[in-house]
Scaffold this motif. Structure first.
Motif, PDB file in Angstrom:
ATOM      1  N   VAL A  13       0.875  -1.266   0.056  1.00 40.42           N
ATOM      2  CA  VAL A  13       0.009  -0.049   0.074  1.00 40.42           C
ATOM      3  C   VAL A  13       1.004   1.313  -0.139  1.00 40.42           C
ATOM      4  O   VAL A  13       0.513   2.322  -0.609  1.00 40.42           O
ATOM      5  CB  VAL A  13      -0.885  -0.075   1.255  1.00 40.42           C
ATOM      6  N   ILE A  14       1.958   1.289   0.857  1.00 37.24           N
ATOM      7  CA  ILE A  14       2.823   2.349   0.971  1.00 37.24           C
ATOM      8  C   ILE A  14       3.598   2.637  -0.506  1.00 37.24           C
ATOM      9  O   ILE A  14       3.727   3.728  -1.278  1.00 37.24           O
ATOM     10  CB  ILE A  14       3.912   2.308   1.975  1.00 37.24           C
ATOM     11  N   PHE A  15       3.905   1.618  -1.305  1.00 36.29           N
ATOM     12  CA  PHE A  15       4.533   1.624  -2.320  1.00 36.29           C
ATOM     13  C   PHE A  15       3.701   2.159  -3.318  1.00 36.29           C
ATOM     14  O   PHE A  15       3.866   2.992  -4.317  1.00 36.29           O
ATOM     15  CB  PHE A  15       4.998   0.218  -2.751  1.00 36.29           C
ATOM     16  N   ILE A  16       2.435   1.663  -3.454  1.00 40.91           N
ATOM     17  CA  ILE A  16       1.395   2.104  -4.637  1.00 40.91           C
ATOM     18  C   ILE A  16       0.832   3.698  -4.087  1.00 40.91           C
ATOM     19  O   ILE A  16       0.916   4.407  -5.124  1.00 40.91           O
ATOM     20  CB  ILE A  16      -0.010   1.137  -4.293  1.00 40.91           C
ATOM     21  N   LEU A  17       0.982   3.995  -2.947  1.00 40.85           N
ATOM     22  CA  LEU A  17       0.633   5.441  -2.822  1.00 40.85           C
ATOM     23  C   LEU A  17       1.769   6.374  -3.077  1.00 40.85           C
ATOM     24  O   LEU A  17       1.459   7.438  -3.827  1.00 40.85           O
ATOM     25  CB  LEU A  17       0.370   5.577  -1.075  1.00 40.85           C
ATOM     26  N   LYS A  63       2.880  20.967  -0.680  1.00 45.38           N
ATOM     27  CA  LYS A  63       3.395  19.935   0.530  1.00 45.38           C
ATOM     28  C   LYS A  63       3.662  18.653   0.101  1.00 45.38           C
ATOM     29  O   LYS A  63       2.427  18.041  -0.024  1.00 45.38           O
ATOM     30  CB  LYS A  63       2.897  20.358   1.652  1.00 45.38           C
ATOM     31  N   ASP A  64       4.741  18.088  -0.149  1.00 42.64           N
ATOM     32  CA  ASP A  64       4.772  16.591  -0.273  1.00 42.64           C
ATOM     33  C   ASP A  64       5.121  15.876   0.804  1.00 42.64           C
ATOM     34  O   ASP A  64       6.032  15.966   1.630  1.00 42.64           O
ATOM     35  CB  ASP A  64       6.072  16.440  -1.231  1.00 42.64           C
ATOM     36  N   TYR A  65       4.058  14.873   1.149  1.00 46.50           N
ATOM     37  CA  TYR A  65       4.206  13.861   2.178  1.00 46.50           C
ATOM     38  C   TYR A  65       4.386  12.726   1.801  1.00 46.50           C
ATOM     39  O   TYR A  65       4.025  11.520   2.627  1.00 46.50           O
ATOM     40  CB  TYR A  65       2.615  14.084   2.986  1.00 46.50           C
ATOM     41  N   PHE A  66       5.083  12.335   0.612  1.00 45.00           N
ATOM     42  CA  PHE A  66       5.390  11.003   0.143  1.00 45.00           C
ATOM     43  C   PHE A  66       4.490  10.424  -0.320  1.00 45.00           C
ATOM     44  O   PHE A  66       4.395   9.650  -1.377  1.00 45.00           O
ATOM     45  CB  PHE A  66       6.395  10.324   1.171  1.00 45.00           C
ATOM     46  N   LEU A  67       3.362   9.912   0.536  1.00 45.98           N
ATOM     47  CA  LEU A  67       2.248   9.307   0.223  1.00 45.98           C
ATOM     48  C   LEU A  67       1.136  10.135  -0.666  1.00 45.98           C
ATOM     49  O   LEU A  67       0.255   9.243  -1.417  1.00 45.98           O
ATOM     50  CB  LEU A  67       1.808   8.471   1.411  1.00 45.98           C
ATOM     51  N   PHE A  68       1.025  11.288  -0.352  1.00 46.14           N
ATOM     52  CA  PHE A  68       0.173  12.136  -0.910  1.00 46.14           C
ATOM     53  C   PHE A  68       0.709  13.593  -1.042  1.00 46.14           C
ATOM     54  O   PHE A  68       1.624  13.878  -0.079  1.00 46.14           O
ATOM     55  CB  PHE A  68      -1.119  12.178  -0.424  1.00 46.14           C
ATOM     56  N   SER A  69       0.055  14.327  -1.709  1.00 47.35           N
ATOM     57  CA  SER A  69       0.549  15.988  -1.495  1.00 47.35           C
ATOM     58  C   SER A  69      -0.651  16.917  -1.489  1.00 47.35           C
ATOM     59  O   SER A  69      -1.827  16.406  -1.783  1.00 47.35           O
ATOM     60  CB  SER A  69       1.047  16.208  -2.967  1.00 47.35           C
ATOM     61  N   VAL A  70      -0.366  17.972  -0.906  1.00 45.47           N
ATOM     62  CA  VAL A  70      -1.458  18.900  -0.470  1.00 45.47           C
ATOM     63  C   VAL A  70      -0.959  20.182  -1.267  1.00 45.47           C
ATOM     64  O   VAL A  70      -0.007  20.835  -1.105  1.00 45.47           O
ATOM     65  CB  VAL A  70      -1.467  19.178   0.981  1.00 45.47           C
ATOM     66  N   TYR A  71      -1.946  20.607  -2.226  1.00 52.08           N
ATOM     67  CA  TYR A  71      -1.702  21.850  -3.106  1.00 52.08           C
ATOM     68  C   TYR A  71      -2.642  22.831  -2.649  1.00 52.08           C
ATOM     69  O   TYR A  71      -3.974  22.728  -2.375  1.00 52.08           O
ATOM     70  CB  TYR A  71      -2.094  21.387  -4.477  1.00 52.08           C
ATOM     71  N   LYS A  72      -1.940  24.153  -2.462  1.00 43.20           N
ATOM     72  CA  LYS A  72      -2.689  25.418  -1.933  1.00 43.20           C
ATOM     73  C   LYS A  72      -2.504  26.333  -3.349  1.00 43.20           C
ATOM     74  O   LYS A  72      -1.605  26.902  -3.525  1.00 43.20           O
ATOM     75  CB  LYS A  72      -2.329  25.520  -0.751  1.00 43.20           C
ATOM     76  N   THR A  73      -3.638  27.042  -3.813  1.00 45.84           N
ATOM     77  CA  THR A  73      -3.642  27.708  -4.920  1.00 45.84           C
ATOM     78  C   THR A  73      -4.400  29.113  -4.154  1.00 45.84           C
ATOM     79  O   THR A  73      -5.406  29.025  -3.763  1.00 45.84           O
ATOM     80  CB  THR A  73      -4.273  27.246  -5.942  1.00 45.84           C
TER      81      THR A  73
END
Length: 100
Positions: A13-17, A63-73
């Motif tokens: 799961v971690i690899f896929i994310l 902001k990259d959290y390795f498993l997902f990212s948060v984008y703010k515009t």
């Protein structure tokens, strides 16, 4: 045996994310298309098709959290508020925006 299977599942799961964590360029492309689709004005669509990616790139942070990212515009200066999205599984999930 169950413990080994659980560890393998968690690692998978971690690899896929991490492999499906979308890049900034993909987000810029997505937000540009989303904005163009929501626009009903031909002039706005024309401006977005020519300069939209540059405009969104300038106002976006990641902001990259390795498993997902948060984008703010942030378009508060233009009266459009802030758009926050989560990028996960090569998809973007727009969170409720805040207008200030």
């Amino acid at each position: 045996m169950r413990r080994l299977l659980s560890i393998i599942l968690v690692v998978a799961v971690i690899f896929i994310l991490s492999a499906t964590n979308p890049e900034r360029s993909e987000y810029i492309e997505w937000i540009n298309h989303k904005t163009m689709d929501q626009s009903s004005n031909i002039l706005e669509k024309g401006i977005l098709s020519v300069a939209g990616k540059t405009i969104f790139d300038a106002g976006t942070s990641r902001k990259d959290y390795f498993l997902f990212s948060v984008y703010k515009t942030d378009f508060s200066e233009m009266g459009l508020g802030k758009i926050t999205s989560i990028g996960i599984f090569n998809q973007f999930i727009a969170l409720p925006s805040s207008k200030e």
